[in-house]
Design a protein around this motif. Structure first.
Motif, PDB file in Angstrom:
ATOM      1  N   PHE A  33      25.636  84.543 143.876  1.00  0.00           N
ATOM      2  CA  PHE A  33      25.220  85.909 143.509  1.00  0.00           C
ATOM      3  C   PHE A  33      23.889  85.885 142.766  1.00  0.00           C
ATOM      4  N   MET A  34      23.733  84.972 141.817  1.00  0.00           N
ATOM      5  CA  MET A  34      22.498  84.922 141.030  1.00  0.00           C
ATOM      6  C   MET A  34      21.317  84.382 141.833  1.00  0.00           C
ATOM      7  N   THR A  35      21.558  83.348 142.667  1.00  0.00           N
ATOM      8  CA  THR A  35      20.450  82.831 143.469  1.00  0.00           C
ATOM      9  C   THR A  35      20.015  83.866 144.513  1.00  0.00           C
ATOM     10  N   TRP A  36      20.968  84.621 145.037  1.00  0.00           N
ATOM     11  CA  TRP A  36      20.638  85.731 145.948  1.00  0.00           C
ATOM     12  C   TRP A  36      19.761  86.764 145.254  1.00  0.00           C
ATOM     13  N   SER A  37      19.911  86.867 143.922  1.00  0.00           N
ATOM     14  CA  SER A  37      19.145  87.838 143.147  1.00  0.00           C
ATOM     15  C   SER A  37      17.905  87.217 142.510  1.00  0.00           C
ATOM     16  N   ASN A  38      17.408  86.123 143.125  1.00  0.00           N
ATOM     17  CA  ASN A  38      16.156  85.486 142.699  1.00  0.00           C
ATOM     18  C   ASN A  38      16.210  84.820 141.333  1.00  0.00           C
ATOM     19  N   GLY A  76      25.826  97.968 138.692  1.00  0.00           N
ATOM     20  CA  GLY A  76      25.967  96.923 139.700  1.00  0.00           C
ATOM     21  C   GLY A  76      26.435  95.613 139.098  1.00  0.00           C
ATOM     22  N   MET A  77      25.939  95.288 137.901  1.00  0.00           N
ATOM     23  CA  MET A  77      26.367  94.055 137.232  1.00  0.00           C
ATOM     24  C   MET A  77      27.839  94.143 136.824  1.00  0.00           C
ATOM     25  N   PHE A  78      28.268  95.342 136.430  1.00  0.00           N
ATOM     26  CA  PHE A  78      29.677  95.525 136.057  1.00  0.00           C
ATOM     27  C   PHE A  78      30.583  95.311 137.269  1.00  0.00           C
ATOM     28  N   VAL A  79      30.183  95.879 138.402  1.00  0.00           N
ATOM     29  CA  VAL A  79      30.972  95.732 139.631  1.00  0.00           C
ATOM     30  C   VAL A  79      30.990  94.270 140.079  1.00  0.00           C
ATOM     31  N   ALA A  80      29.802  93.625 140.047  1.00  0.00           N
ATOM     32  CA  ALA A  80      29.731  92.212 140.444  1.00  0.00           C
ATOM     33  C   ALA A  80      30.610  91.356 139.553  1.00  0.00           C
ATOM     34  N   GLY A  81      30.549  91.611 138.241  1.00  0.00           N
ATOM     35  CA  GLY A  81      31.389  90.867 137.301  1.00  0.00           C
ATOM     36  C   GLY A  81      32.864  91.092 137.558  1.00  0.00           C
ATOM     37  N   GLY A  82      33.218  92.343 137.890  1.00  0.00           N
ATOM     38  CA  GLY A  82      34.617  92.657 138.177  1.00  0.00           C
ATOM     39  C   GLY A  82      35.134  91.911 139.388  1.00  0.00           C
ATOM     40  N   ALA A 135      19.070  76.445 129.885  1.00  0.00           N
ATOM     41  CA  ALA A 135      19.356  76.895 131.248  1.00  0.00           C
ATOM     42  C   ALA A 135      20.221  78.155 131.300  1.00  0.00           C
ATOM     43  N   VAL A 136      20.702  78.631 130.150  1.00  0.00           N
ATOM     44  CA  VAL A 136      21.595  79.797 130.142  1.00  0.00           C
ATOM     45  C   VAL A 136      20.794  81.072 129.915  1.00  0.00           C
ATOM     46  N   ASN A 137      20.902  82.015 130.836  1.00  0.00           N
ATOM     47  CA  ASN A 137      20.268  83.331 130.682  1.00  0.00           C
ATOM     48  C   ASN A 137      21.284  84.242 129.986  1.00  0.00           C
ATOM     49  N   TRP A 138      21.157  84.347 128.678  1.00  0.00           N
ATOM     50  CA  TRP A 138      22.153  85.100 127.905  1.00  0.00           C
ATOM     51  C   TRP A 138      22.092  86.594 128.183  1.00  0.00           C
ATOM     52  N   GLY A 139      20.944  87.078 128.669  1.00  0.00           N
ATOM     53  CA  GLY A 139      20.845  88.488 129.043  1.00  0.00           C
ATOM     54  C   GLY A 139      21.789  88.812 130.189  1.00  0.00           C
ATOM     55  N   ILE A 140      21.845  87.912 131.179  1.00  0.00           N
ATOM     56  CA  ILE A 140      22.766  88.093 132.307  1.00  0.00           C
ATOM     57  C   ILE A 140      24.214  87.998 131.826  1.00  0.00           C
ATOM     58  N   LEU A 156      28.152  72.569 154.703  1.00  0.00           N
ATOM     59  CA  LEU A 156      26.932  73.068 155.342  1.00  0.00           C
ATOM     60  C   LEU A 156      25.804  73.307 154.347  1.00  0.00           C
ATOM     61  N   ASN A 157      26.115  73.051 153.049  1.00  0.00           N
ATOM     62  CA  ASN A 157      25.130  73.270 151.986  1.00  0.00           C
ATOM     63  C   ASN A 157      24.554  74.688 152.059  1.00  0.00           C
ATOM     64  N   LEU A 158      25.453  75.658 152.217  1.00  0.00           N
ATOM     65  CA  LEU A 158      25.031  77.052 152.376  1.00  0.00           C
ATOM     66  C   LEU A 158      24.507  77.617 151.060  1.00  0.00           C
ATOM     67  N   LYS A 159      23.336  78.172 151.116  1.00  0.00           N
ATOM     68  CA  LYS A 159      22.743  78.811 149.945  1.00  0.00           C
ATOM     69  C   LYS A 159      22.116  80.130 150.389  1.00  0.00           C
ATOM     70  N   PRO A 160      22.506  81.231 149.752  1.00  0.00           N
ATOM     71  CA  PRO A 160      21.922  82.510 150.147  1.00  0.00           C
ATOM     72  C   PRO A 160      20.431  82.564 149.847  1.00  0.00           C
ATOM     73  N   LYS A 161      19.663  83.165 150.737  1.00  0.00           N
ATOM     74  CA  LYS A 161      18.224  83.293 150.522  1.00  0.00           C
ATOM     75  C   LYS A 161      17.955  84.359 149.461  1.00  0.00           C
ATOM     76  N   PRO A 162      17.070  84.053 148.495  1.00  0.00           N
ATOM     77  CA  PRO A 162      16.744  85.061 147.485  1.00  0.00           C
ATOM     78  C   PRO A 162      16.052  86.260 148.141  1.00  0.00           C
ATOM     79  N   THR A 163      16.682  87.414 148.052  1.00  0.00           N
ATOM     80  CA  THR A 163      16.118  88.585 148.729  1.00  0.00           C
ATOM     81  C   THR A 163      15.949  89.796 147.833  1.00  0.00           C
ATOM     82  N   ARG A 164      16.473  89.731 146.624  1.00  0.00           N
ATOM     83  CA  ARG A 164      16.406  90.924 145.788  1.00  0.00           C
ATOM     84  C   ARG A 164      16.515  90.544 144.322  1.00  0.00           C
ATOM     85  N   GLN A 165      16.427  91.570 143.446  1.00  0.00           N
ATOM     86  CA  GLN A 165      16.553  91.374 142.015  1.00  0.00           C
ATOM     87  C   GLN A 165      17.988  91.683 141.591  1.00  0.00           C
ATOM     88  N   LEU A 166      18.314  91.318 140.358  1.00  0.00           N
ATOM     89  CA  LEU A 166      19.629  91.647 139.833  1.00  0.00           C
ATOM     90  C   LEU A 166      19.827  93.162 139.809  1.00  0.00           C
TER      91      LEU A 166
END
Length: 268
Positions: free
Chosen positions: A168-173, A142-148, A78-83, A127-137
């Protein structure tokens, strides 16, 4: 000398955090920090550094407990080591930088930030809030900023980052299964960088409690790690037998109560 009643409280805090982490996939830091705050207050720890100690100790405990979670998710593929590889540099820098910011913040302001975060997590669960997948990573930048950002917020509240990295990851599909597994792997560098930062920033402080190294309190850390690692598997097993959606709502109410109590203690 630490009384047996406090050792038992440390073990109880670790058991609660471990069970909830296994049951609901909620980072133990959300539970550990407020519980440690209440225990530290009963031990008359210095009020100006109580929350710093709670957060530093929480991150240190995650450094140990995240390993077992990471191994379990890796075994299930289940671990995406690339991410993990792309987001870790930002995670490390953001978390470490965050600890230096936190060291300069007044206890009241830091406590206020944590209370707001508790209410955020509680609302997300209720509320079981889950962002809708709308985009790619995003790309490397961008990954550096998100990680920061994830690392810095995690260092402020003593968590492994799952409350931010999973959305963040589910939002990115990224599929939820992989997002949770990858988040477990991301929690380790957050915990390592956060622990180092809280250790370094607390070393110059002279009036910290005995058995503390910087902003990490060793007796409570030992109790948390032992109990949470023993109990977490039971929470994971219970997750397959109990109505998790209902339990999440109950836990959300529990967090609202904790957040409200912390808020009232800050006001009065």
């Amino acid at each position: 000398m630490i009384g047996w009643e406090f050792i038992l409280l440390y073990l109880a805090a670790g058991s609660i955090a471990g069970f909830l982490a296994g049951l609901l996939g909620v980072g133990g830091g959300v539970v550990i920090v407020p519980i440690l705050m209440f225990i530290f207050a009963a031990q008359h720890f210095p009020p100006d550094y109580m929350i710093h100690l709670a957060i530093g100790t929480s991150l240190a405990s995650i450094m140990f407990t995240s390993v077992s979670s990471l191994r379990a998710h890796h075994a299930h593929g289940a671990v995406n080591w690339g991410i993990v590889k792309r987001i870790t540099p930002g995670i490390l820098l953001g978390t470490l930088a965050g600890t230096f910011v936190v060291a300069k913040l007044p206890a009241g302001l830091l406590k206020g930030f944590f209370i707001v975060f508790i209410f955020y997590v509680a609302t997300q669960l209720l509320l079981n809030l889950k962002p809708k997948p709308t985009r790619q990573l995003p790309g490397t930048g961008g990954m550096f900023v998100a990680g920061g950002i994830i690392g810095m917020v995690s260092s402020f509240v003593g968590i492994g980052g799952g409350a931010l990295s999973v959305p963040f990851m589910t939002w990115s599909n990224i599929k939820m299964h992989n997002a949770i597994g990858t988040s477990a792997a991301i929690g380790f560098p957050i915990a390592v960088a956060g622990t180092i930062g809280y250790l370094l920033n607390g070393l110059p402080i002279k009036n910290l409690p005995p058995w503390s190294i910087g902003f990490v309190h060793l007796p409570s850390l030992a109790g948390l790690v032992v109990a949470s690692m023993l109990v977490a598997p039971f929470g994971a097993r219970a997750a397959h037998k109990l109505p998790v959606t209902t339990l999440k709502k109950i836990f959300a109410v529990f967090l609202y109560i904790i957040g409200t109590k912390m808020l009232l203690n800050s006001i009065y």
